[in-house]
Design a protein around this motif. Structure first.
Motif, PDB file in Angstrom:
ATOM      1  N   THR A   1       0.871  -1.171   0.000  1.00  0.00           N
ATOM      2  CA  THR A   1       0.000   0.000   0.000  1.00  0.00           C
ATOM      3  C   THR A   1       0.913   1.227   0.000  1.00  0.00           C
ATOM      4  OG1 THR A   1      -0.107   0.243   2.403  1.00  0.00           O
ATOM      5  CG2 THR A   1      -1.666  -1.319   1.385  1.00  0.00           C
ATOM      6  N   PRO A   2       0.361   2.428  -0.075  1.00  0.00           N
ATOM      7  CA  PRO A   2       1.239   3.609  -0.062  1.00  0.00           C
ATOM      8  C   PRO A   2       2.120   3.709   1.188  1.00  0.00           C
ATOM      9  CG  PRO A   2      -0.924   4.224  -0.869  1.00  0.00           C
ATOM     10  CD  PRO A   2      -1.037   2.812  -0.398  1.00  0.00           C
ATOM     11  N   SER A   3       1.713   3.084   2.293  1.00  0.00           N
ATOM     12  CA  SER A   3       2.475   3.259   3.535  1.00  0.00           C
ATOM     13  C   SER A   3       3.106   1.981   4.074  1.00  0.00           C
ATOM     14  CB  SER A   3       1.567   3.846   4.625  1.00  0.00           C
ATOM     15  OG  SER A   3       0.474   2.983   4.885  1.00  0.00           O
ATOM     16  N   ARG A   4       2.659   0.804   3.590  1.00  0.00           N
ATOM     17  CA  ARG A   4       3.155  -0.429   4.176  1.00  0.00           C
ATOM     18  C   ARG A   4       3.382  -1.498   3.117  1.00  0.00           C
ATOM     19  NH1 ARG A   4       2.617  -0.713   9.840  1.00  0.00           N
ATOM     20  NH2 ARG A   4       1.523   1.093  10.706  1.00  0.00           N
ATOM     21  N   ARG A   5       4.185  -2.489   3.497  1.00  0.00           N
ATOM     22  CA  ARG A   5       4.532  -3.586   2.604  1.00  0.00           C
ATOM     23  C   ARG A   5       4.544  -4.876   3.417  1.00  0.00           C
ATOM     24  NH1 ARG A   5       7.981  -4.145  -2.101  1.00  0.00           N
ATOM     25  NH2 ARG A   5       9.060  -6.156  -2.131  1.00  0.00           N
ATOM     26  N   ALA A   6       4.063  -5.962   2.828  1.00  0.00           N
ATOM     27  CA  ALA A   6       4.066  -7.259   3.506  1.00  0.00           C
ATOM     28  C   ALA A   6       4.597  -8.313   2.564  1.00  0.00           C
ATOM     29  CB  ALA A   6       2.650  -7.628   3.961  1.00  0.00           C
ATOM     30  N   GLU A   7       5.555  -9.109   3.043  1.00  0.00           N
ATOM     31  CA  GLU A   7       6.062 -10.235   2.273  1.00  0.00           C
ATOM     32  C   GLU A   7       5.063 -11.392   2.364  1.00  0.00           C
ATOM     33  OE1 GLU A   7       8.775 -10.108   0.367  1.00  0.00           O
ATOM     34  OE2 GLU A   7       8.966  -8.005   1.005  1.00  0.00           O
ATOM     35  N   LEU A   8       4.695 -11.945   1.232  1.00  0.00           N
ATOM     36  CA  LEU A   8       3.645 -12.970   1.200  1.00  0.00           C
ATOM     37  C   LEU A   8       4.008 -14.196   2.031  1.00  0.00           C
ATOM     38  CD1 LEU A   8       2.695 -12.799  -2.591  1.00  0.00           C
ATOM     39  CD2 LEU A   8       1.532 -11.714  -0.665  1.00  0.00           C
ATOM     40  N   GLY A   9       5.257 -14.591   2.005  1.00  0.00           N
ATOM     41  CA  GLY A   9       5.671 -15.774   2.738  1.00  0.00           C
ATOM     42  C   GLY A   9       5.797 -15.553   4.228  1.00  0.00           C
ATOM     43  N   ALA A  10       5.627 -14.305   4.686  1.00  0.00           N
ATOM     44  CA  ALA A  10       5.823 -13.992   6.101  1.00  0.00           C
ATOM     45  C   ALA A  10       4.528 -13.681   6.830  1.00  0.00           C
ATOM     46  CB  ALA A  10       6.776 -12.791   6.234  1.00  0.00           C
ATOM     47  N   VAL A  11       3.400 -13.680   6.114  1.00  0.00           N
ATOM     48  CA  VAL A  11       2.128 -13.334   6.756  1.00  0.00           C
ATOM     49  C   VAL A  11       1.757 -14.385   7.794  1.00  0.00           C
ATOM     50  CG1 VAL A  11      -0.341 -12.974   6.383  1.00  0.00           C
ATOM     51  CG2 VAL A  11       1.317 -12.072   4.727  1.00  0.00           C
ATOM     52  N   ARG A  12       1.543 -13.952   9.040  1.00  0.00           N
ATOM     53  CA  ARG A  12       1.212 -14.911  10.109  1.00  0.00           C
ATOM     54  C   ARG A  12      -0.285 -15.200  10.172  1.00  0.00           C
ATOM     55  NH1 ARG A  12       2.715 -12.316  15.831  1.00  0.00           N
ATOM     56  NH2 ARG A  12       4.142 -10.963  14.677  1.00  0.00           N
ATOM     57  N   ALA A  13      -1.129 -14.191   9.826  1.00  0.00           N
ATOM     58  CA  ALA A  13      -2.576 -14.385   9.922  1.00  0.00           C
ATOM     59  C   ALA A  13      -3.276 -13.355   9.049  1.00  0.00           C
ATOM     60  CB  ALA A  13      -3.045 -14.259  11.366  1.00  0.00           C
ATOM     61  N   MET A  14      -4.497 -13.694   8.646  1.00  0.00           N
ATOM     62  CA  MET A  14      -5.337 -12.766   7.901  1.00  0.00           C
ATOM     63  C   MET A  14      -6.689 -12.664   8.597  1.00  0.00           C
ATOM     64  SD  MET A  14      -6.929 -12.920   4.026  1.00  0.00           S
ATOM     65  CE  MET A  14      -5.321 -12.943   3.242  1.00  0.00           C
ATOM     66  N   TYR A  15      -7.078 -11.441   8.935  1.00  0.00           N
ATOM     67  CA  TYR A  15      -8.399 -11.170   9.487  1.00  0.00           C
ATOM     68  C   TYR A  15      -9.260 -10.679   8.331  1.00  0.00           C
ATOM     69  CZ  TYR A  15     -11.893  -9.394  12.834  1.00  0.00           C
ATOM     70  OH  TYR A  15     -13.050  -9.149  13.549  1.00  0.00           O
ATOM     71  N   TYR A  16     -10.085 -11.587   7.813  1.00  0.00           N
ATOM     72  CA  TYR A  16     -10.898 -11.278   6.634  1.00  0.00           C
ATOM     73  C   TYR A  16     -12.276 -10.864   7.105  1.00  0.00           C
ATOM     74  CZ  TYR A  16     -12.653 -11.659   1.856  1.00  0.00           C
ATOM     75  OH  TYR A  16     -13.193 -11.392   0.625  1.00  0.00           O
ATOM     76  N   ARG A  17     -12.596  -9.596   6.940  1.00  0.00           N
ATOM     77  CA  ARG A  17     -13.829  -9.053   7.482  1.00  0.00           C
ATOM     78  C   ARG A  17     -14.854  -8.795   6.361  1.00  0.00           C
ATOM     79  NH1 ARG A  17     -16.499  -8.127  11.870  1.00  0.00           N
ATOM     80  NH2 ARG A  17     -16.791  -5.944  11.365  1.00  0.00           N
ATOM     81  N   ARG A  18     -14.923  -7.601   5.895  1.00  0.00           N
ATOM     82  CA  ARG A  18     -15.990  -7.222   4.965  1.00  0.00           C
ATOM     83  C   ARG A  18     -15.456  -6.284   3.882  1.00  0.00           C
ATOM     84  NH1 ARG A  18     -21.259  -6.511   8.956  1.00  0.00           N
ATOM     85  NH2 ARG A  18     -21.153  -8.619   9.813  1.00  0.00           N
ATOM     86  N   PRO A  19     -14.602  -6.803   2.999  1.00  0.00           N
ATOM     87  CA  PRO A  19     -14.082  -5.952   1.920  1.00  0.00           C
ATOM     88  C   PRO A  19     -15.190  -5.564   0.950  1.00  0.00           C
ATOM     89  CG  PRO A  19     -13.464  -8.231   1.560  1.00  0.00           C
ATOM     90  CD  PRO A  19     -14.072  -8.180   2.925  1.00  0.00           C
ATOM     91  N   SER A  20     -14.975  -4.459   0.270  1.00  0.00           N
ATOM     92  CA  SER A  20     -16.026  -3.926  -0.610  1.00  0.00           C
ATOM     93  C   SER A  20     -16.080  -4.631  -1.959  1.00  0.00           C
ATOM     94  CB  SER A  20     -15.796  -2.424  -0.826  1.00  0.00           C
ATOM     95  OG  SER A  20     -14.570  -2.202  -1.514  1.00  0.00           O
ATOM     96  N   GLY A  21     -15.040  -5.339  -2.327  1.00  0.00           N
ATOM     97  CA  GLY A  21     -15.038  -6.006  -3.637  1.00  0.00           C
ATOM     98  C   GLY A  21     -14.283  -5.183  -4.672  1.00  0.00           C
ATOM     99  N   PHE A  22     -13.869  -5.842  -5.732  1.00  0.00           N
ATOM    100  CA  PHE A  22     -13.100  -5.183  -6.788  1.00  0.00           C
ATOM    101  C   PHE A  22     -14.014  -4.280  -7.618  1.00  0.00           C
ATOM    102  CE2 PHE A  22     -10.855  -9.241  -6.043  1.00  0.00           C
ATOM    103  CZ  PHE A  22      -9.640  -8.727  -5.620  1.00  0.00           C
ATOM    104  N   SER A  23     -13.464  -3.167  -8.044  1.00  0.00           N
ATOM    105  CA  SER A  23     -14.236  -2.222  -8.843  1.00  0.00           C
ATOM    106  C   SER A  23     -13.354  -1.618  -9.926  1.00  0.00           C
ATOM    107  CB  SER A  23     -14.791  -1.103  -7.948  1.00  0.00           C
ATOM    108  OG  SER A  23     -15.458  -0.129  -8.716  1.00  0.00           O
ATOM    109  N   PHE A  24     -13.846  -1.708 -11.143  1.00  0.00           N
ATOM    110  CA  PHE A  24     -13.144  -1.109 -12.290  1.00  0.00           C
ATOM    111  C   PHE A  24     -14.160  -0.305 -13.102  1.00  0.00           C
ATOM    112  CE2 PHE A  24     -10.754  -4.801 -11.038  1.00  0.00           C
ATOM    113  CZ  PHE A  24      -9.423  -4.434 -11.186  1.00  0.00           C
ATOM    114  N   SER A  25     -14.893   0.551 -12.429  1.00  0.00           N
ATOM    115  CA  SER A  25     -16.001   1.271 -13.053  1.00  0.00           C
ATOM    116  C   SER A  25     -15.559   2.264 -14.127  1.00  0.00           C
ATOM    117  CB  SER A  25     -16.813   2.010 -11.984  1.00  0.00           C
ATOM    118  OG  SER A  25     -15.990   2.895 -11.244  1.00  0.00           O
TER     119      SER A  25
END
Length: 320
Positions: A63-87
């Motif tokens: 993101t503009p402020s942070r970076r995460a290595e895919l192999g290092a992610v310890r957990a994902m809190y999946y809540r309520r994303p808005s979904g992809f939009s290409f309007s």
């Protein structure tokens, strides 16, 4: 990278105060967090992933402020994303772009090595089918109210006449906006005379109304169970939160076992269960939301649900 450096991904929309509380708790513990919404892609969210030989995905999300290595992610809190939009694209190109994002970025996010999902997006999708949830609840040993799912008007009328007091509720609730605010379609009591041919237009859920003394919301977070009695006097307690009284209670052992069996069936580590409590003390299963709300009950009850969820995310796959 040490265990303490491994980030937690929080996937949700911008307006999610529950996620805000959990992120603040993780921040206070020194756990790195990368929060994003799938609707941020590709404007402010990027991902590059590679795989080959042995091992899982390598690469990063940024993101503009942070970076995460895919192999290092310890957990994902999946809540309520808005979904992809290409309007900004025309309709055909938008369909193509959404499909590539869903199965590309979405596919990477659902297959991260060593990641604990709370909950896994695919498992959430499975559990959100209300008929599947009712079938799993019956198999787990819960007591269910008589329920009919139909688009046949005569069958709906016969069900109502048999059970007399019957409620109608949506099988799934799309987002309804009234004056810019999201609204919940309430549960309503229905009579046989109100059933007309419009019922044939789609599936409807009818259920015998439970003669209840109170409602109970049970939030299961990993191995911890937090049960709260909700006294409101309402058919649907979600319609007016100002009427509620909250009291922590203990879930009976039979209910606890059934909840564990239900969560195991869908491979969930979190679930928000709703029950109707009868005057005789019986717990009647209503539903389980794999992404249900819980934070509003913590202040009036003192139950440490935020800490429990942060413990789960911080620990990652440890002990799982």
């Amino acid at each position: 990278m040490t265990k303490d450096d491994r980030p937690v991904l929080v996937v949700t929309n911008l307006d999610d105060p529950t996620a805000d509380i959990v992120i603040a708790e993780l921040h206070d513990r020194g756990v790195p967090v990368l929060r994003f919404d799938s609707g941020d892609f590709p404007a402010t969210l990027s991902c590059s992933a590679s795989i080959g030989g042995t091992g899982g995905w390598r690469g990063s999300m940024q993101t503009p402020s942070r970076r995460a290595e895919l192999g290092a992610v310890r957990a994902m809190y999946y809540r309520r994303p808005s979904g992809f939009s290409f309007s900004h694209l025309d309709r055909q190109d938008e369909r193509f772009a959404v499909a590539q994002a869903r199965y590309g970025l979405g596919g990477v996010l659902t297959s991260l090595p060593g990641c604990l999902y709370v909950n896994h997006p695919n498992r959430i999708g499975d559990a959100e089918y209300k008929p599947a949830g009712l079938a799993a609840a019956a198999a787990a040993g819960f007591v269910l109210p008589p329920t009919l799912i139909t688009n046949v008007p005569d069958d709906a009328r016969a069900f109502i006449k048999e059970h007399r007091r019957v409620i109608f509720k949506p099988i799934s609730v799309p987002l309804y906006l009234v004056d810019g605010k999201s609204q919940t379609l309430p549960v309503t009591e229905v009579t046989a005379d109100e059933i007309d041919d419009s019922v044939a237009g789609t599936m409807h859920l009818f259920q015998k109304r439970v003669d209840k003394s109170a409602d109970i919301r049970v939030t299961v977070i990993g191995e911890q169970i937090f049960a709260v009695r909700i006294d409101s006097g309402l058919l649907d307690w979600r319609t007016d939160y100002g009427t509620h009284t909250y009291t922590p209670v203990a879930a009976p052992p039979t209910v606890q076992r059934a909840m564990r069996a239900y969560l195991k069936h869908f491979r969930l580590v979190f679930g928000a269960f709703d029950f109707a409590l009868t005057y005789s003390g019986e717990w009647i299963f209503i539903e389980c939301n794999p992404s249900g709300q819980w934070a509003w009950m913590e202040p009036p009850t003192g139950l440490p649900m935020t800490a429990a969820l942060a413990d789960l995310l911080e620990g990652g796959l440890r002990g799982q």
